[in-house]
Design a protein around this motif. Structure first.
Motif, mmCIF file in Angstrom:
data_model
loop_
_atom_site.group_PDB
_atom_site.id
_atom_site.type_symbol
_atom_site.label_atom_id
_atom_site.label_comp_id
_atom_site.label_asym_id
_atom_site.label_seq_id
_atom_site.Cartn_x
_atom_site.Cartn_y
_atom_site.Cartn_z
ATOM 1 N N ARG A 156 -20.165 -31.760 6.946
ATOM 2 C CA ARG A 156 -20.084 -31.321 5.558
ATOM 3 C C ARG A 156 -19.200 -30.082 5.471
ATOM 4 O O ARG A 156 -19.326 -29.151 6.250
ATOM 5 N N GLU A 157 -18.300 -30.088 4.496
ATOM 6 C CA GLU A 157 -17.281 -29.046 4.352
ATOM 7 C C GLU A 157 -17.434 -28.334 3.018
ATOM 8 O O GLU A 157 -17.589 -28.991 1.980
ATOM 9 N N GLY A 158 -17.396 -27.007 3.045
ATOM 10 C CA GLY A 158 -17.402 -26.245 1.811
ATOM 11 C C GLY A 158 -16.086 -26.369 1.099
ATOM 12 O O GLY A 158 -15.039 -26.125 1.701
ATOM 13 N N THR B 295 -15.881 -16.987 2.808
ATOM 14 C CA THR B 295 -16.412 -18.102 3.577
ATOM 15 C C THR B 295 -17.453 -18.839 2.778
ATOM 16 O O THR B 295 -17.954 -18.338 1.772
ATOM 17 N N MET B 296 -17.798 -20.015 3.237
ATOM 18 C CA MET B 296 -18.771 -20.839 2.526
ATOM 19 C C MET B 296 -19.477 -21.713 3.550
ATOM 20 O O MET B 296 -18.854 -22.595 4.150
ATOM 21 N N ALA B 297 -20.762 -21.450 3.769
ATOM 22 C CA ALA B 297 -21.534 -22.181 4.770
ATOM 23 C C ALA B 297 -22.643 -22.970 4.107
ATOM 24 O O ALA B 297 -23.351 -22.453 3.237
ATOM 25 N N ALA C 42 -24.703 -27.583 -4.816
ATOM 26 C CA ALA C 42 -25.914 -26.950 -4.323
ATOM 27 C C ALA C 42 -25.980 -25.523 -4.843
ATOM 28 O O ALA C 42 -24.965 -24.958 -5.291
ATOM 29 N N ILE C 43 -27.156 -24.929 -4.753
ATOM 30 C CA ILE C 43 -27.411 -23.586 -5.271
ATOM 31 C C ILE C 43 -27.291 -22.568 -4.147
ATOM 32 O O ILE C 43 -27.852 -22.753 -3.064
ATOM 33 N N GLY C 44 -26.577 -21.470 -4.411
ATOM 34 C CA GLY C 44 -26.487 -20.427 -3.395
ATOM 35 C C GLY C 44 -25.518 -19.338 -3.787
ATOM 36 O O GLY C 44 -24.893 -19.403 -4.849
ATOM 37 N N GLY C 45 -25.383 -18.329 -2.921
ATOM 38 C CA GLY C 45 -24.458 -17.245 -3.172
ATOM 39 C C GLY C 45 -23.040 -17.652 -2.855
ATOM 40 O O GLY C 45 -22.810 -18.574 -2.083
ATOM 41 N N CYS C 46 -22.078 -16.980 -3.479
ATOM 42 C CA CYS C 46 -20.669 -17.316 -3.278
ATOM 43 C C CYS C 46 -19.927 -16.106 -2.753
ATOM 44 O O CYS C 46 -19.972 -15.026 -3.353
ATOM 45 N N SER C 47 -19.234 -16.282 -1.658
ATOM 46 C CA SER C 47 -18.399 -15.253 -1.064
ATOM 47 C C SER C 47 -16.947 -15.674 -1.192
ATOM 48 O O SER C 47 -16.634 -16.864 -1.175
#
Length: 124
Positions: A45-47, A105-107, A97-102
């Motif tokens: 899976r790739e961000g 990078t994206m994991a 999906a739900i999460g923080g964004c930088s």
């Protein structure tokens, strides 16, 4: 219950466009960051892209920079991924999906409450 649902996938010819939607339920999207990921057969899976809760921070994978645009409409509780100049290598199942964004990078491990995915196929 936090839930996101993807839609907008389909079959498109190389060079074409699609707009994916990530609709949220059970919470107000304007307080949450959202990420788009993709997974092709046999690959990890790739961000792809993400956007912060306020929309000020965005991230794009190098492979999609200049072609994809992420945006959010908090009134509709939806995040969009506009995909232009599509290539066969963009073929994958796309998930939000739900999460923080930088911006750097994206994991996948930083995101949760995954949707069921929507298939994007780029082929002539």
């Amino acid at each position: 219950q936090l839930q996101v649902v993807e839609s907008g996938g389909g079959l498109v010819q190389p060079g074409g466009s699609l707009r994916l939607s990530c609709a949220a339920s059970g919470f107000f999207l304007n307080y949450i960051g959202i990420g788009w990921f993709r997974q092709a057969p046999g690959k990890e899976r790739e961000g792809v892209s993400c956007i912060s809760s306020g929309g000020r921070t965005t991230y794009y994978a190098d492979s999609v920079k200049g072609r994809f645009t992420i945006s959010r409409d908090n009134a509709k509780n939806t995040v969009y991924l506009q995909m232009n100049s599509l290539k066969p290598e963009d073929t994958a199942i796309y998930y939000c999906a739900i999460g923080g964004c930088s911006i750097t990078t994206m994991a996948a491990s930083d995101f949760g409450s995954w949707g069921q995915g929507t298939q994007v196929t780029v082929s002539s």
